[in-house]
Structures are given as structure tokens and as C-alpha cells.
Scaffold this motif. Sequence first.
Motif, PDB file in Angstrom:
ATOM      1  N   ILE A 138       0.852  -1.178   0.000  1.00 17.64           N
ATOM      2  CA  ILE A 138       0.000   0.000   0.000  1.00 17.64           C
ATOM      3  C   ILE A 138       0.895   1.238   0.000  1.00 17.64           C
ATOM      4  CG2 ILE A 138      -1.775   1.294   1.242  1.00 17.64           C
ATOM      5  CD1 ILE A 138      -2.818  -1.296   0.070  1.00 17.64           C
ATOM      6  N   GLN A 139       1.955   1.181   0.790  1.00 19.07           N
ATOM      7  CA  GLN A 139       2.956   2.239   0.885  1.00 19.07           C
ATOM      8  C   GLN A 139       4.269   1.749   0.269  1.00 19.07           C
ATOM      9  OE1 GLN A 139       2.100   5.190   1.844  1.00 19.07           O
ATOM     10  NE2 GLN A 139       0.127   4.752   2.820  1.00 19.07           N
ATOM     11  N   PRO A 140       5.170   2.662  -0.109  1.00 21.28           N
ATOM     12  CA  PRO A 140       6.370   2.264  -0.865  1.00 21.28           C
ATOM     13  C   PRO A 140       7.378   1.396  -0.123  1.00 21.28           C
ATOM     14  CG  PRO A 140       5.909   4.609  -1.175  1.00 21.28           C
ATOM     15  CD  PRO A 140       5.017   4.136  -0.066  1.00 21.28           C
ATOM     16  N   SER A 141       7.550   1.619   1.191  1.00 24.01           N
ATOM     17  CA  SER A 141       8.660   0.954   1.881  1.00 24.01           C
ATOM     18  C   SER A 141       8.173   0.014   2.972  1.00 24.01           C
ATOM     19  CB  SER A 141       9.605   1.989   2.484  1.00 24.01           C
ATOM     20  OG  SER A 141       9.008   2.638   3.605  1.00 24.01           O
ATOM     21  N   GLY A 168      12.438   1.154   6.035  1.00 24.61           N
ATOM     22  CA  GLY A 168      12.902   2.068   4.992  1.00 24.61           C
ATOM     23  C   GLY A 168      13.402   1.407   3.727  1.00 24.61           C
ATOM     24  N   PHE A 169      13.133   0.120   3.535  1.00 21.87           N
ATOM     25  CA  PHE A 169      13.515  -0.560   2.298  1.00 21.87           C
ATOM     26  C   PHE A 169      12.417  -0.333   1.256  1.00 21.87           C
ATOM     27  CE2 PHE A 169      16.289  -2.471   5.306  1.00 21.87           C
ATOM     28  CZ  PHE A 169      17.394  -2.922   4.592  1.00 21.87           C
ATOM     29  N   VAL A 170      12.725   0.423   0.225  1.00 23.10           N
ATOM     30  CA  VAL A 170      11.724   0.829  -0.767  1.00 23.10           C
ATOM     31  C   VAL A 170      11.653  -0.217  -1.878  1.00 23.10           C
ATOM     32  CG1 VAL A 170      10.929   2.665  -2.298  1.00 23.10           C
ATOM     33  CG2 VAL A 170      12.225   3.236  -0.237  1.00 23.10           C
ATOM     34  N   PHE A 171      10.744  -1.174  -1.721  1.00 24.35           N
ATOM     35  CA  PHE A 171      10.554  -2.208  -2.728  1.00 24.35           C
ATOM     36  C   PHE A 171       9.487  -1.826  -3.756  1.00 24.35           C
ATOM     37  CE2 PHE A 171      12.215  -5.053   0.720  1.00 24.35           C
ATOM     38  CZ  PHE A 171      13.360  -5.449   0.043  1.00 24.35           C
ATOM     39  N   ALA A 172       8.722  -0.786  -3.470  1.00 24.62           N
ATOM     40  CA  ALA A 172       7.650  -0.374  -4.385  1.00 24.62           C
ATOM     41  C   ALA A 172       7.651   1.146  -4.512  1.00 24.62           C
ATOM     42  CB  ALA A 172       6.300  -0.875  -3.891  1.00 24.62           C
ATOM     43  N   PRO A 173       8.638   1.706  -5.210  1.00 30.67           N
ATOM     44  CA  PRO A 173       8.780   3.171  -5.265  1.00 30.67           C
ATOM     45  C   PRO A 173       7.591   3.893  -5.872  1.00 30.67           C
ATOM     46  CG  PRO A 173      10.224   2.096  -6.863  1.00 30.67           C
ATOM     47  CD  PRO A 173       9.694   1.029  -5.976  1.00 30.67           C
ATOM     48  N   ARG A 174       6.783   3.207  -6.682  1.00 31.21           N
ATOM     49  CA  ARG A 174       5.641   3.852  -7.328  1.00 31.21           C
ATOM     50  C   ARG A 174       4.345   3.696  -6.542  1.00 31.21           C
ATOM     51  NH1 ARG A 174       6.390   2.348 -13.790  1.00 31.21           N
ATOM     52  NH2 ARG A 174       8.462   3.332 -14.041  1.00 31.21           N
ATOM     53  N   ALA A 175       4.410   3.038  -5.409  1.00 33.91           N
ATOM     54  CA  ALA A 175       3.188   2.835  -4.617  1.00 33.91           C
ATOM     55  C   ALA A 175       2.671   4.169  -4.103  1.00 33.91           C
ATOM     56  CB  ALA A 175       3.463   1.889  -3.459  1.00 33.91           C
ATOM     57  N   ASP A 176       1.356   4.337  -4.194  1.00 33.33           N
ATOM     58  CA  ASP A 176       0.682   5.545  -3.721  1.00 33.33           C
ATOM     59  C   ASP A 176      -0.429   5.102  -2.784  1.00 33.33           C
ATOM     60  OD1 ASP A 176      -0.968   7.745  -3.334  1.00 33.33           O
ATOM     61  OD2 ASP A 176      -0.806   8.463  -5.387  1.00 33.33           O
ATOM     62  N   GLY A 177      -0.319   5.479  -1.525  1.00 36.37           N
ATOM     63  CA  GLY A 177      -1.267   4.996  -0.522  1.00 36.37           C
ATOM     64  C   GLY A 177      -2.662   5.540  -0.626  1.00 36.37           C
ATOM     65  N   SER A 178      -2.971   6.286  -1.693  1.00 35.03           N
ATOM     66  CA  SER A 178      -4.318   6.857  -1.836  1.00 35.03           C
ATOM     67  C   SER A 178      -4.908   6.648  -3.226  1.00 35.03           C
ATOM     68  CB  SER A 178      -4.275   8.367  -1.530  1.00 35.03           C
ATOM     69  OG  SER A 178      -3.849   8.610  -0.207  1.00 35.03           O
ATOM     70  N   ASP A 179      -4.356   5.703  -3.993  1.00 33.41           N
ATOM     71  CA  ASP A 179      -4.835   5.532  -5.376  1.00 33.41           C
ATOM     72  C   ASP A 179      -5.728   4.314  -5.563  1.00 33.41           C
ATOM     73  OD1 ASP A 179      -3.009   3.474  -5.164  1.00 33.41           O
ATOM     74  OD2 ASP A 179      -1.835   4.036  -6.929  1.00 33.41           O
ATOM     75  N   GLY A 180      -6.008   3.588  -4.477  1.00 33.22           N
ATOM     76  CA  GLY A 180      -6.888   2.430  -4.573  1.00 33.22           C
ATOM     77  C   GLY A 180      -6.264   1.209  -5.217  1.00 33.22           C
TER      78      GLY A 180
END
Length: 318
Positions: free
Chosen positions: A222-225, A229-241
Motif C-alpha cells: 500500500i505504501q512504498p517501503s 525504509g527498504f523501498v521495494f515499491a517506489p511507485r506505490a501511492d497509498g491513496s490511489d486504490g
Amino acid sequence: MDERKGPYAPMYYFIVNPSAGSGRGRRVWKAIACYMDLHNIEYEAVLTGSVGDARIAARELTEKKRQPGLLIVVGGSGTVNEVLDGAVLHGIFDLGYIPAGTGNDLSRCLHIPKRTIRCLKKQLYPRHFSMVDYGVLSLGSSEISHRRFMVSAGMGFDAAVCCAASASRLRGIMGRLGLGKLFCFLLGLCQAAGCRSSRGYILLDGVKKVEFNHILFISCHIQPSEGGGFVFAPRADGSDGRMNVCVVSHSSRKRLIPVMLQALTGRFKKHKGARMFECREVSIHTDAPLPVHVDGEFCGTQTDLRAECISRQIRMGI
């Protein structure tokens, strides 16, 4: 005169984990309570004593839906997970968060202030609100067990690291020294050597099936990291459904090292053995049972999972 007073003043309910961050939760709560008392702001507080207490407290505070009110969590990502998982949701859920843990992925992703009183004021006097997604993880082929999550959930290598970290006495010490990410990285190197892989597949939105021969880990974000603090999903946006799903599959465990290094620096990119997907829900199957985590909390081993994103149902003042 305090603008919080009056017939329509909201009530503030705190669920506090004093043990979060190896005792940081207690220090943070003392500062919060002092501010609330000094400014004559009415509140109620529940201090947890063991694992599961935050879940029970959240259920008791929300099952009768007292309104207006704001439930504020003081602790780490694990405490937030318990509160979200235990709350009885009646539509939009008003949630506040004051970080006091070691990893604090949620606060990092939501850009929550690090200073306690500044963060508290953001909760009490928000200039505007952010509507945030959360996820639901169903465990087992019959999906008889469900867990909510706000940051990430997954299975395989990252879950094994989460399990080892939660059992280590060094976690809190390294966190207080500001070396939490380094600790998780070194722990990951140790876990990589014995990491188990499995054949399996993912099914995206019930339509697209992708098979893999050597799954090392699958994480649903849901969130990037995650993991401090390990960012496995840099494009994740916690408000885009939508969720971002990271799958690392390779016959060589050595491939985990560049993956961790990239995630550690926040520069995770596509490379051999790692693939990214975006979806609203995903079903996961592995031939061999792999460890599972939800917001960094170990949930045993499974072969079947289903994760779903619930869009914009949590309201947070920022």
C-alpha cells in the motif's frame, strides 16, 4: 479559549504502546499527556501491556461508534496494524498516528513530523485531511483468516527477515542508534543464505496469471517501503486504490543482495529476477509453504494468500 471546547468538540482516544521503540513509546506518551493536560483538552488513553492489547482496545472503542472522535495510535507500525485490524469499521475511519517505534515506515511514507508535539498538533488541528488506503490479507486456501495492513504484507524472504528482526534483542538498540536500516540489511544477508524458494504463481485482479519457478519473496504494498525504509515499491501511492506487487524470483540467492541494496538506497529499479505489478487484488500460490508477514508482524507459514486494496477508507489529518 480552546477551540476544541463546545458541544461539537471531538473526543480524543489514545492507544499507547509504552514498549514501542524499546521504551520510546513511554517517553513520547509522557510528552503528549503533558501537552493535553496543560491545554485542558479532554482525552482518554489505553496503555497496552502485551501483544494483542491494542487490537482489543481498538475493538472496544469502535464497536459502538462514539462520535465525534479521533483514535490516535502512539507506537510503531505493529501497534498501528493491531489497531486497524481490531477496529470495527463503520465506513470512514478517523485515525491519527504519532510514531514511537524503530522502523516507522508508515510515518516515513505519510511524511508525518518526527517531533512529538509538532506531530500531535497535526492530529489535533489538521489543516486538511488525507484519505488513505489499507489492505486486507486473507490467509489459506479457504481464506478463513483475515488481517488488515496499512504498509505492506507478503511472503518469503522479507517475512523471514521480519520474523528474525522481531526476535532479536539488538533491534531496539540499533534503532535507538539510528542504525535500524543497517541492522535489517545485515540480518537480510544472514537470512539470504538459507532463504527457501518455491514454484508458484500470482493472479492479478482475477485475470492475469503469471508463473514463477524460484519465488524468493512476494510483497504487496500500500505504501512504498517496509522493514524500516527498504523501498521495494517506489511507485506505490497509498491513496490511489491500488497495490504494487513486487516479485523476486531467481535460482540464485545472490540476486537478493542487489535487490536489498537498491531498496536500501530508495533506487529500486527493474533488473533480472525482480518484477513489479499493479492491481486492486492479487491471489498468490506457492507449492511450498513460505513465511508470511503483515506490516512486519510474523503470521506463520502459508502456501495461499489473497491481498486486496480497500480504497480511501482511512481519514488522517495532516
